[in-house]
Motif scaffolding. Structure first.
Motif, mmCIF file in Angstrom:
data_model
loop_
_atom_site.group_PDB
_atom_site.id
_atom_site.type_symbol
_atom_site.label_atom_id
_atom_site.label_comp_id
_atom_site.label_asym_id
_atom_site.label_seq_id
_atom_site.Cartn_x
_atom_site.Cartn_y
_atom_site.Cartn_z
ATOM 1 N N PHE A 25 0.890 -1.167 0.000
ATOM 2 C CA PHE A 25 0.000 0.000 0.000
ATOM 3 C C PHE A 25 0.921 1.208 0.000
ATOM 4 O O PHE A 25 1.386 1.643 1.044
ATOM 5 N N ALA A 28 -1.047 5.343 -2.683
ATOM 6 C CA ALA A 28 -2.056 6.236 -2.090
ATOM 7 C C ALA A 28 -1.655 6.736 -0.706
ATOM 8 O O ALA A 28 -2.441 7.403 -0.044
ATOM 9 N N GLN A 52 -7.914 -2.755 1.875
ATOM 10 C CA GLN A 52 -7.315 -1.928 0.828
ATOM 11 C C GLN A 52 -5.946 -1.391 1.213
ATOM 12 O O GLN A 52 -5.055 -1.263 0.368
ATOM 13 N N ASP A 53 -5.752 -1.084 2.501
ATOM 14 C CA ASP A 53 -4.466 -0.542 2.918
ATOM 15 C C ASP A 53 -3.380 -1.612 3.009
ATOM 16 O O ASP A 53 -2.304 -1.366 3.582
ATOM 17 N N LEU A 56 -3.597 -2.490 -2.112
ATOM 18 C CA LEU A 56 -3.886 -1.478 -3.126
ATOM 19 C C LEU A 56 -3.026 -1.611 -4.386
ATOM 20 O O LEU A 56 -3.524 -1.526 -5.504
ATOM 21 N N ASP A 57 -1.727 -1.814 -4.222
ATOM 22 C CA ASP A 57 -0.817 -1.805 -5.368
ATOM 23 C C ASP A 57 -0.472 -3.197 -5.888
ATOM 24 O O ASP A 57 0.409 -3.343 -6.743
ATOM 25 N N PRO A 114 -12.019 -4.220 -0.841
ATOM 26 C CA PRO A 114 -12.627 -2.886 -0.861
ATOM 27 C C PRO A 114 -14.092 -2.876 -1.289
ATOM 28 O O PRO A 114 -14.844 -1.992 -0.866
#
Length: 225
Positions: A25, A28, A52-53, A56-57, A114
Protein backbone atom coordinates in the motif's frame (compact mmCIF):
# COMPACT_ATOMS: atom_id res chain seq x y z
CA UNK A 1 18.23 -10.83 4.47
CA UNK A 2 17.54 -7.17 3.74
CA UNK A 3 14.27 -5.60 4.91
CA UNK A 4 13.03 -2.24 3.61
CA UNK A 5 10.12 -0.27 5.06
CA UNK A 6 7.81 1.25 2.43
CA UNK A 7 5.40 2.84 4.89
CA UNK A 8 2.31 1.66 6.77
CA UNK A 9 2.52 -2.18 6.70
CA UNK A 10 4.42 -2.41 3.40
CA UNK A 11 7.78 -4.13 3.36
CA UNK A 12 10.37 -5.27 0.88
CA UNK A 13 12.42 -8.33 1.75
CA UNK A 14 15.43 -9.40 -0.25
CA UNK A 15 16.85 -12.90 0.26
CA UNK A 16 19.78 -13.40 -2.07
CA UNK A 17 18.46 -12.61 -5.55
CA UNK A 18 14.80 -13.07 -4.55
CA UNK A 19 12.62 -9.99 -3.97
CA UNK A 20 9.50 -10.23 -1.79
CA UNK A 21 6.92 -7.54 -1.15
CA UNK A 22 4.56 -7.62 1.81
CA UNK A 23 1.17 -5.84 1.78
CA UNK A 24 1.99 -3.14 -0.79
CA UNK A 25 0.00 0.00 0.00
CA UNK A 26 2.25 2.73 -1.32
CA UNK A 27 0.83 4.80 -4.17
CA UNK A 28 -2.06 6.24 -2.09
CA UNK A 29 0.05 6.86 1.01
CA UNK A 30 1.21 10.49 0.91
CA UNK A 31 3.91 9.70 3.44
CA UNK A 32 5.44 7.26 0.91
CA UNK A 33 5.35 9.63 -2.06
CA UNK A 34 9.10 9.18 -2.57
CA UNK A 35 8.58 5.47 -3.41
CA UNK A 36 7.87 4.74 -7.07
CA UNK A 37 6.05 1.43 -7.37
CA UNK A 38 7.12 1.19 -11.02
CA UNK A 39 10.70 0.60 -9.89
CA UNK A 40 10.00 -2.01 -7.20
CA UNK A 41 11.16 -5.55 -7.84
CA UNK A 42 8.94 -8.46 -6.82
CA UNK A 43 9.18 -12.20 -7.33
CA UNK A 44 6.60 -12.85 -4.60
CA UNK A 45 3.97 -10.71 -2.91
CA UNK A 46 2.86 -11.85 0.56
CA UNK A 47 -0.55 -10.60 1.67
CA UNK A 48 -1.75 -10.86 5.26
CA UNK A 49 -5.37 -9.94 4.52
CA UNK A 50 -7.62 -8.21 1.99
CA UNK A 51 -8.07 -4.68 3.33
CA UNK A 52 -7.32 -1.93 0.83
CA UNK A 53 -4.47 -0.54 2.92
CA UNK A 54 -2.66 -3.84 2.33
CA UNK A 55 -3.50 -4.78 -1.26
CA UNK A 56 -3.89 -1.48 -3.13
CA UNK A 57 -0.82 -1.80 -5.37
CA UNK A 58 -0.84 -5.58 -5.79
CA UNK A 59 -2.39 -5.74 -9.25
CA UNK A 60 -0.16 -3.06 -10.77
CA UNK A 61 3.04 -4.51 -9.35
CA UNK A 62 2.22 -8.17 -9.96
CA UNK A 63 1.22 -7.66 -13.59
CA UNK A 64 4.43 -5.74 -14.28
CA UNK A 65 6.76 -8.13 -12.46
CA UNK A 66 4.89 -11.46 -12.83
CA UNK A 67 5.12 -11.86 -9.07
CA UNK A 68 3.40 -14.80 -7.38
CA UNK A 69 0.80 -13.91 -4.74
CA UNK A 70 1.13 -15.85 -1.48
CA UNK A 71 -1.86 -15.56 0.82
CA UNK A 72 -5.01 -17.31 1.95
CA UNK A 73 -7.14 -19.21 -0.56
CA UNK A 74 -9.72 -16.46 -0.97
CA UNK A 75 -7.20 -13.71 -1.68
CA UNK A 76 -5.23 -15.83 -4.13
CA UNK A 77 -8.45 -16.81 -5.91
CA UNK A 78 -9.42 -13.13 -6.18
CA UNK A 79 -6.16 -12.20 -7.89
CA UNK A 80 -6.09 -15.31 -10.07
CA UNK A 81 -9.32 -14.04 -11.66
CA UNK A 82 -7.33 -10.95 -12.62
CA UNK A 83 -4.75 -13.13 -14.36
CA UNK A 84 -2.19 -13.09 -11.54
CA UNK A 85 -0.50 -16.31 -10.46
CA UNK A 86 -0.83 -17.28 -6.82
CA UNK A 87 0.08 -19.84 -4.20
CA UNK A 88 -2.87 -20.39 -1.83
CA UNK A 89 -2.32 -21.19 1.84
CA UNK A 90 -4.40 -21.41 4.98
CA UNK A 91 -3.81 -21.05 8.69
CA UNK A 92 -1.31 -23.51 10.12
CA UNK A 93 -0.01 -24.56 6.73
CA UNK A 94 3.54 -24.15 5.51
CA UNK A 95 5.40 -24.43 2.21
CA UNK A 96 9.03 -24.47 1.11
CA UNK A 97 9.62 -21.64 -1.34
CA UNK A 98 12.93 -20.90 -3.03
CA UNK A 99 13.66 -18.19 -0.44
CA UNK A 100 12.73 -20.29 2.61
CA UNK A 101 9.91 -21.99 4.46
CA UNK A 102 6.75 -19.92 4.96
CA UNK A 103 4.12 -20.71 7.57
CA UNK A 104 0.78 -18.89 7.56
CA UNK A 105 -0.14 -18.25 11.19
CA UNK A 106 -3.14 -16.91 13.04
CA UNK A 107 -4.01 -13.22 13.30
CA UNK A 108 -7.05 -11.71 14.98
CA UNK A 109 -8.47 -9.02 12.73
CA UNK A 110 -11.01 -8.77 9.88
CA UNK A 111 -10.48 -9.28 6.16
CA UNK A 112 -12.62 -7.98 3.30
CA UNK A 113 -11.88 -6.54 -0.12
CA UNK A 114 -12.63 -2.89 -0.86
CA UNK A 115 -15.91 -3.92 -2.52
CA UNK A 116 -16.99 -5.62 0.71
CA UNK A 117 -16.53 -9.19 -0.53
CA UNK A 118 -15.08 -11.85 1.75
CA UNK A 119 -11.30 -11.84 2.03
CA UNK A 120 -10.77 -15.06 3.96
CA UNK A 121 -9.21 -15.25 7.39
CA UNK A 122 -6.39 -12.80 8.19
CA UNK A 123 -2.97 -14.18 9.02
CA UNK A 124 0.68 -13.52 9.57
CA UNK A 125 3.80 -15.15 8.17
CA UNK A 126 6.74 -16.91 9.79
CA UNK A 127 9.60 -17.04 7.31
CA UNK A 128 12.43 -19.47 8.01
CA UNK A 129 15.33 -18.48 5.80
CA UNK A 130 18.66 -20.20 5.40
CA UNK A 131 20.27 -17.93 7.98
CA UNK A 132 17.55 -15.74 9.55
CA UNK A 133 13.99 -16.27 10.80
CA UNK A 134 11.35 -13.55 10.95
CA UNK A 135 7.73 -13.20 12.02
CA UNK A 136 5.45 -10.78 10.18
CA UNK A 137 2.40 -10.47 12.39
CA UNK A 138 0.09 -8.63 9.99
CA UNK A 139 -2.81 -6.66 11.41
CA UNK A 140 -3.63 -8.42 14.63
CA UNK A 141 -4.66 -8.13 18.22
CA UNK A 142 -2.47 -9.72 20.84
CA UNK A 143 -3.25 -13.42 20.77
CA UNK A 144 -2.16 -16.37 22.88
CA UNK A 145 -1.47 -18.26 19.64
CA UNK A 146 1.73 -16.24 19.34
CA UNK A 147 3.15 -18.43 22.07
CA UNK A 148 3.13 -21.37 19.66
CA UNK A 149 5.73 -19.78 17.39
CA UNK A 150 8.83 -20.21 19.60
CA UNK A 151 7.89 -23.86 20.14
CA UNK A 152 9.13 -24.63 16.64
CA UNK A 153 11.40 -21.76 15.60
CA UNK A 154 13.84 -19.24 17.09
CA UNK A 155 13.16 -15.80 15.69
CA UNK A 156 15.76 -13.20 14.78
CA UNK A 157 13.17 -10.45 14.25
CA UNK A 158 9.48 -9.88 15.02
CA UNK A 159 7.65 -7.37 12.83
CA UNK A 160 4.69 -6.16 14.86
CA UNK A 161 1.92 -3.58 14.41
CA UNK A 162 2.16 -0.86 17.06
CA UNK A 163 -0.30 1.83 15.97
CA UNK A 164 -3.18 0.74 18.22
CA UNK A 165 -6.90 1.34 17.45
CA UNK A 166 -7.06 -1.17 14.56
CA UNK A 167 -4.31 -3.49 15.85
CA UNK A 168 -2.09 -3.98 18.87
CA UNK A 169 -0.61 -0.90 20.42
CA UNK A 170 2.82 -0.53 21.96
CA UNK A 171 2.00 -2.18 25.30
CA UNK A 172 0.44 -5.24 23.68
CA UNK A 173 3.31 -5.44 21.18
CA UNK A 174 5.71 -5.70 24.11
CA UNK A 175 3.69 -8.64 25.41
CA UNK A 176 3.66 -10.11 21.91
CA UNK A 177 7.45 -9.96 21.80
CA UNK A 178 7.46 -11.90 25.08
CA UNK A 179 5.09 -14.47 23.61
CA UNK A 180 7.26 -15.05 20.53
CA UNK A 181 10.48 -14.81 22.59
CA UNK A 182 12.08 -12.20 20.37
CA UNK A 183 13.46 -8.97 21.82
CA UNK A 184 14.34 -7.44 18.45
CA UNK A 185 11.22 -5.80 17.03
CA UNK A 186 10.51 -3.81 13.89
CA UNK A 187 7.39 -1.72 14.37
CA UNK A 188 4.94 -1.09 11.56
CA UNK A 189 1.32 -0.07 10.93
CA UNK A 190 1.72 3.32 12.61
CA UNK A 191 1.50 7.06 11.74
CA UNK A 192 -0.20 6.61 8.35
CA UNK A 193 -3.33 8.44 9.48
CA UNK A 194 -4.69 10.03 12.64
CA UNK A 195 -6.06 6.92 14.34
CA UNK A 196 -2.65 5.25 14.46
CA UNK A 197 -0.23 8.10 15.13
CA UNK A 198 2.22 7.31 17.92
CA UNK A 199 4.89 9.03 19.98
CA UNK A 200 8.11 7.46 18.70
CA UNK A 201 10.27 8.27 21.69
CA UNK A 202 7.69 6.99 24.18
CA UNK A 203 7.33 3.77 22.21
CA UNK A 204 11.09 3.17 22.03
CA UNK A 205 11.47 3.96 25.73
CA UNK A 206 8.78 1.47 26.73
CA UNK A 207 10.48 -1.28 24.74
CA UNK A 208 13.89 -0.31 26.15
CA UNK A 209 12.55 -0.35 29.70
CA UNK A 210 11.44 -3.94 29.05
CA UNK A 211 14.85 -4.98 27.75
CA UNK A 212 13.84 -4.85 24.10
CA UNK A 213 14.94 -3.06 20.96
CA UNK A 214 12.21 -1.34 18.93
CA UNK A 215 13.24 -0.16 15.47
CA UNK A 216 11.12 2.47 13.72
CA UNK A 217 12.46 2.90 10.20
CA UNK A 218 11.99 5.91 8.00
CA UNK A 219 10.10 5.14 4.79
CA UNK A 220 12.61 3.78 2.30
CA UNK A 221 15.10 2.86 5.05
CA UNK A 222 16.47 -0.68 5.29
CA UNK A 223 18.03 -3.02 7.81
CA UNK A 224 20.03 -6.18 7.21
CA UNK A 225 19.88 -9.31 9.32
Amino acid sequence: MKITFFGHASLGIQVGDIHILVDPFISANPKASMINIETLKADYILLTHAHQDHILDVEAIAKRTNAVIVSNFEIVSYFEKLGIEGHPMNLGGQWDFEFGNVKYVNAIHTSSFPDGSYGGQPGGFVIEGEHKNIYIAGDTALTMDMQLIPLYIKLDLAILPIGDNFTMGVDDAILASNFVKCDKVLGYHFDTFGYIEINHEDAKRKFFDNGKDLMLLEIGESIEL
